[in-house]
Design a protein around this motif. Structure first.
Motif, PDB file in Angstrom:
ATOM      1  N   GLN A  33       0.828  -1.213   0.000  1.00  0.00           N
ATOM      2  CA  GLN A  33       0.000   0.000   0.000  1.00  0.00           C
ATOM      3  C   GLN A  33       0.863   1.264   0.000  1.00  0.00           C
ATOM      4  OE1 GLN A  33      -3.207   0.400  -0.602  1.00  0.00           O
ATOM      5  NE2 GLN A  33      -3.219  -1.815  -0.905  1.00  0.00           N
ATOM      6  N   GLN A  34       1.982   1.228   0.703  1.00  0.00           N
ATOM      7  CA  GLN A  34       2.880   2.381   0.721  1.00  0.00           C
ATOM      8  C   GLN A  34       3.463   2.630  -0.674  1.00  0.00           C
ATOM      9  OE1 GLN A  34       2.986   4.350   3.485  1.00  0.00           O
ATOM     10  NE2 GLN A  34       1.457   2.837   4.081  1.00  0.00           N
ATOM     11  N   LEU A  35       3.792   1.552  -1.374  1.00  0.00           N
ATOM     12  CA  LEU A  35       4.306   1.682  -2.743  1.00  0.00           C
ATOM     13  C   LEU A  35       3.233   2.250  -3.670  1.00  0.00           C
ATOM     14  CD1 LEU A  35       6.266  -1.679  -3.164  1.00  0.00           C
ATOM     15  CD2 LEU A  35       7.235   0.615  -2.980  1.00  0.00           C
ATOM     16  N   LEU A  36       2.029   1.684  -3.579  1.00  0.00           N
ATOM     17  CA  LEU A  36       0.933   2.124  -4.442  1.00  0.00           C
ATOM     18  C   LEU A  36       0.549   3.578  -4.173  1.00  0.00           C
ATOM     19  CD1 LEU A  36      -1.336  -1.047  -4.426  1.00  0.00           C
ATOM     20  CD2 LEU A  36       0.139  -0.234  -6.266  1.00  0.00           C
ATOM     21  N   TYR A  44      11.614   1.670  -2.470  1.00  0.00           N
ATOM     22  CA  TYR A  44      12.501   0.507  -2.457  1.00  0.00           C
ATOM     23  C   TYR A  44      12.100  -0.406  -3.604  1.00  0.00           C
ATOM     24  CZ  TYR A  44      13.606   1.549   2.473  1.00  0.00           C
ATOM     25  OH  TYR A  44      14.017   2.144   3.636  1.00  0.00           O
ATOM     26  N   ALA A  45      12.951  -1.328  -3.939  1.00  0.00           N
ATOM     27  CA  ALA A  45      12.561  -2.446  -4.786  1.00  0.00           C
ATOM     28  C   ALA A  45      12.163  -3.541  -3.795  1.00  0.00           C
ATOM     29  CB  ALA A  45      13.712  -2.901  -5.672  1.00  0.00           C
ATOM     30  N   PHE A  46      10.872  -3.650  -3.513  1.00  0.00           N
ATOM     31  CA  PHE A  46      10.354  -4.700  -2.637  1.00  0.00           C
ATOM     32  C   PHE A  46       9.978  -5.875  -3.529  1.00  0.00           C
ATOM     33  CE2 PHE A  46       9.035  -1.326   0.566  1.00  0.00           C
ATOM     34  CZ  PHE A  46       9.912  -1.754   1.550  1.00  0.00           C
ATOM     35  N   LEU A  47      10.699  -6.974  -3.374  1.00  0.00           N
ATOM     36  CA  LEU A  47      10.505  -8.145  -4.218  1.00  0.00           C
ATOM     37  C   LEU A  47       9.952  -9.312  -3.422  1.00  0.00           C
ATOM     38  CD1 LEU A  47      13.948  -7.572  -5.743  1.00  0.00           C
ATOM     39  CD2 LEU A  47      11.900  -7.682  -7.164  1.00  0.00           C
ATOM     40  N   ASP A  48       9.134 -10.106  -4.082  1.00  0.00           N
ATOM     41  CA  ASP A  48       8.684 -11.363  -3.498  1.00  0.00           C
ATOM     42  C   ASP A  48       9.870 -12.316  -3.596  1.00  0.00           C
ATOM     43  OD1 ASP A  48       7.646 -13.905  -2.994  1.00  0.00           O
ATOM     44  OD2 ASP A  48       5.727 -13.441  -3.952  1.00  0.00           O
ATOM     45  N   ALA A  49      10.457 -12.661  -2.472  1.00  0.00           N
ATOM     46  CA  ALA A  49      11.684 -13.471  -2.473  1.00  0.00           C
ATOM     47  C   ALA A  49      11.462 -14.880  -3.007  1.00  0.00           C
ATOM     48  CB  ALA A  49      12.286 -13.530  -1.068  1.00  0.00           C
ATOM     49  N   SER A  50      10.219 -15.317  -3.145  1.00  0.00           N
ATOM     50  CA  SER A  50       9.979 -16.655  -3.691  1.00  0.00           C
ATOM     51  C   SER A  50      10.302 -16.730  -5.183  1.00  0.00           C
ATOM     52  CB  SER A  50       8.531 -17.100  -3.438  1.00  0.00           C
ATOM     53  OG  SER A  50       7.637 -16.348  -4.222  1.00  0.00           O
ATOM     54  N   VAL A  51      10.498 -15.588  -5.847  1.00  0.00           N
ATOM     55  CA  VAL A  51      10.877 -15.588  -7.257  1.00  0.00           C
ATOM     56  C   VAL A  51      12.293 -15.052  -7.464  1.00  0.00           C
ATOM     57  CG1 VAL A  51       8.553 -15.571  -8.214  1.00  0.00           C
ATOM     58  CG2 VAL A  51       9.644 -13.409  -7.625  1.00  0.00           C
ATOM     59  N   VAL A  52      13.079 -15.085  -6.403  1.00  0.00           N
ATOM     60  CA  VAL A  52      14.492 -14.712  -6.482  1.00  0.00           C
ATOM     61  C   VAL A  52      15.291 -15.938  -6.055  1.00  0.00           C
ATOM     62  CG1 VAL A  52      16.293 -13.112  -5.733  1.00  0.00           C
ATOM     63  CG2 VAL A  52      13.922 -12.311  -5.925  1.00  0.00           C
ATOM     64  N   LEU A  53      15.967 -16.542  -7.007  1.00  0.00           N
ATOM     65  CA  LEU A  53      16.669 -17.798  -6.744  1.00  0.00           C
ATOM     66  C   LEU A  53      18.037 -17.602  -6.098  1.00  0.00           C
ATOM     67  CD1 LEU A  53      16.561 -20.896  -7.164  1.00  0.00           C
ATOM     68  CD2 LEU A  53      17.704 -20.516  -9.359  1.00  0.00           C
ATOM     69  N   SER A  54      18.720 -16.495  -6.440  1.00  0.00           N
ATOM     70  CA  SER A  54      20.100 -16.348  -5.979  1.00  0.00           C
ATOM     71  C   SER A  54      20.516 -14.879  -5.921  1.00  0.00           C
ATOM     72  CB  SER A  54      21.036 -17.080  -6.935  1.00  0.00           C
ATOM     73  OG  SER A  54      21.027 -16.442  -8.213  1.00  0.00           O
ATOM     74  N   ARG A  55      21.644 -14.663  -5.305  1.00  0.00           N
ATOM     75  CA  ARG A  55      22.234 -13.323  -5.260  1.00  0.00           C
ATOM     76  C   ARG A  55      22.558 -12.841  -6.669  1.00  0.00           C
ATOM     77  NH1 ARG A  55      24.694 -11.405  -0.520  1.00  0.00           N
ATOM     78  NH2 ARG A  55      26.342 -10.507  -1.786  1.00  0.00           N
ATOM     79  N   MET A  56      23.076 -13.738  -7.496  1.00  0.00           N
ATOM     80  CA  MET A  56      23.439 -13.356  -8.857  1.00  0.00           C
ATOM     81  C   MET A  56      22.226 -12.823  -9.618  1.00  0.00           C
ATOM     82  SD  MET A  56      25.969 -13.032 -10.925  1.00  0.00           S
ATOM     83  CE  MET A  56      27.246 -14.105 -10.313  1.00  0.00           C
TER      84      MET A  56
END
Length: 195
Positions: A33-36, A44-56
């Motif tokens: 809601q704060q982003l919207l 920030y770039a708030f990402l759903d970590a379930s779609v981030v596999l690695s640091r790379m």
């Protein structure tokens, strides 16, 4: 205790990243809601970590987003939304936010802040995130990201035929080599976007 990490990309050291990972987040809907609402304090770039596999993967997206910002070639409204967009395998900005950005039901959050001005410091970012994210902060490591990553969802998003081995398909953890193979395929798709 904060495990916020400060990362300087080799080719863009003037734009250090502050990166944090939270598991079991209880207030993802508040953050969204704060982003919207366009709240500048939550840029920030708030990402759903379930779609981030690695640091790379997040470093590649961050590099592309910051490079587009520094070169004045952004397709979105700020460097943080450009990072989220850089995860996408296609050029649909709205779809990239639906797939990679946080939703009301997001459980694990990867937060990235680009220190683009002198008044943005690791201390101020850490303090702000600690006060506003209700979850367990963990180290931003490949192991922690792989633990929360939804590999089946990643294969679907990136349209990869890289199949999980028999054990991984049944819920067992993937081996390091399987994760690396998936990571390589994802990075290839991300690199080809827009080329």
């Amino acid at each position: 205790m904060s495990t916020l990490e400060v990362i300087a990309l080799p080719h863009l050291p003037q734009y250090p990243l502050c990166v944090g990972l939270w598991k079991n987040v209880k207030n993802a809907s508040f953050l969204r809601q704060q982003l919207l609402a366009g709240n500048a304090d939550f840029e920030y770039a708030f990402l759903d970590a379930s779609v981030v596999l690695s640091r790379m993967q997040f470093l590649a997206a961050s590099f592309r987003g910051i490079n587009d910002f520094a070169s004045n070639r952004m397709k979105s409204h700020n460097v943080h939304s450009e990072i989220v967009f850089s995860f996408s395998p296609n050029n649909n900005i709205a779809e990239s936010f639906r797939r990679f950005g946080i939703s009301d039901s997001t459980q694990h959050v990867l937060a990235i802040k680009v220190c683009s001005t002198p008044d943005i410091t690791a201390e101020s970012v850490s303090q702000h995130l600690q006060q506003n994210i209700e979850g367990e902060q963990v180290e931003v490591s490949d192991a922690a990201l792989a633990e929360v990553a939804d590999q089946a969802r990643l294969r679907k998003i990136y349209k990869l035929n890289v199949q999980a081995k028999k054990g991984a398909a049944n819920g067992a953890a993937s081996t390091t080599s399987e994760i690396k193979e998936l990571e390589t395929s994802i990075l290839g798709v991300m690199a080809l976007k827009g080329s």
